[in-house]
Scaffold this active site. Structure first.
Site, PDB file in Angstrom:
ATOM      1  N   ASP A  13     -47.699  19.194-106.253  1.00  0.00           N
ATOM      2  CA  ASP A  13     -47.215  17.808-106.972  1.00  0.00           C
ATOM      3  C   ASP A  13     -46.262  18.008-108.130  1.00  0.00           C
ATOM      4  O   ASP A  13     -46.290  19.065-108.834  1.00  0.00           O
ATOM      5  CB  ASP A  13     -48.337  17.080-107.413  1.00  0.00           C
ATOM      6  CG  ASP A  13     -48.120  15.545-108.229  1.00  0.00           C
ATOM      7  OD1 ASP A  13     -47.324  14.760-107.511  1.00  0.00           O
ATOM      8  OD2 ASP A  13     -48.599  15.727-109.347  1.00  0.00           O
ATOM      9  N   ASP A  15     -45.134  15.367-111.131  1.00  0.00           N
ATOM     10  CA  ASP A  15     -45.501  14.604-112.455  1.00  0.00           C
ATOM     11  C   ASP A  15     -47.054  14.846-112.745  1.00  0.00           C
ATOM     12  O   ASP A  15     -47.947  14.611-111.849  1.00  0.00           O
ATOM     13  CB  ASP A  15     -45.337  13.089-112.436  1.00  0.00           C
ATOM     14  CG  ASP A  15     -43.912  12.732-112.026  1.00  0.00           C
ATOM     15  OD1 ASP A  15     -43.195  13.212-113.070  1.00  0.00           O
ATOM     16  OD2 ASP A  15     -43.149  12.107-111.111  1.00  0.00           O
ATOM     17  N   ASP A 192     -52.680  16.918-109.781  1.00  0.00           N
ATOM     18  CA  ASP A 192     -53.581  16.643-110.792  1.00  0.00           C
ATOM     19  C   ASP A 192     -54.212  14.839-110.728  1.00  0.00           C
ATOM     20  O   ASP A 192     -54.768  14.666-111.597  1.00  0.00           O
ATOM     21  CB  ASP A 192     -52.663  16.427-112.280  1.00  0.00           C
ATOM     22  CG  ASP A 192     -51.651  15.139-112.022  1.00  0.00           C
ATOM     23  OD1 ASP A 192     -51.740  14.355-112.768  1.00  0.00           O
ATOM     24  OD2 ASP A 192     -50.865  15.248-110.953  1.00  0.00           O
TER      25      ASP A 192
END
Length: 252
Positions: A13, A15, A192
């Site tokens: 991922d 961001d 995250d």
């Protein structure tokens, strides 16, 4: 763990995983809201809206701003504002404004998290294939990766406009695994947020959850990733590579 024994590639991922993009995103959101004469949200609140792509970010921002304006007017004894523009149209306008402002602040409002650059370099040098899967609008992705000097590590980059279904749908992960030439179970996905872990599970990829990201204020453990790490360079020993505590923190 057993699921990491046959890994041939790693996808990430963006961001909240590789980069702290909250300052730039929050600045663009607030400038767009201000342009529509709506209350501004601030970075701490915007962080809780990140992760589902720009359209959902705009919907969350507009919903909050309209409610906040109504509350403020009520507190001051003023009547509610008659909405001349339907919410759907206002979201569209807000998105256009956001895209313009984010294009101006994306690079200066985004930094790499600690150990990201050197860890990506070590993974790439080891022969692992690396991919990127983000819900961020595609036009912003490549320039950002180039400005941070990490584009060179990725064989495949999938942005939010490159697929019909964004994460948590498995489509983007299945696409990157296919383009990397491997089965989903051979590709580790690192993220995250719950969207990342849900997408990995749906695609059949083993997953790593990082504790330092955004994730809507929730602990990543609640999403039950296969492995949880506090630091990005913890990936190295997990994949049989030397762990260095002295890696450069590159955020310029």
């Amino acid at each position: 763990m057993d699921k990491l024994q046959n890994i041939r590639g790693v996808a990430f991922d963006l961001d909240g995983t590789l980069v702290d993009s909250a300052p730039g995103l929050a600045a663009a959101v607030d400038m767009a809201l201000y342009a529509l004469e709506l209350p501004v949200a601030g970075e701490e609140r915007v962080i809780t809206w990140i992760g589902n792509g720009a359209d959902v970010l705009m919907e969350r921002a507009l919903t909050w701003a309209r409610e906040e304006r109504a509350t403020l007017r009520k507190t001051m004894g003023k009547p509610p504002v008659d909405e001349d523009i339907p919410a759907e149209e206002q979201v569209r306008i807000l998105r256009k404004l956001f895209d313009r402002y984010y294009g101006e602040v994306a690079e200066e409002g985004t930094v790499l998290f600690p150990h990201v650059a050197d860890t990506l370099g070590a993974l790439h040098a080891s022969g692992l294939s690396l991919g990127l899967v983000t819900n961020k609008p595609t036009p912003f992705v490549a320039p950002l990766l180039e400005s941070l000097d990490i584009a060179k590590y990725f064989s495949v980059v999938i942005g939010g406009d490159d697929v019909q279904n964004k994460k948590p749908h498995p489509e983007p992960l299945l696409l990157v695994a296919s383009r990397l030439g491997m089965m989903p179970e051979q590709m580790l996905f690192v993220g995250d947020s719950r969207n990342d872990i849900q997408a990995a599970k749906a695609a059949g990829c083993p997953s790593v959850g990082l504790t330092y990201g955004y994730n809507y204020g929730e602990a990543i453990a609640l999403s039950e990733p296969d492995v949880i790490y506090d630091s990005f360079n913890d990936l190295l020993p997990a994949l049989g590579l030397p762990h260095s505590d002295n890696q450069e923190i590159k955020n310029d």
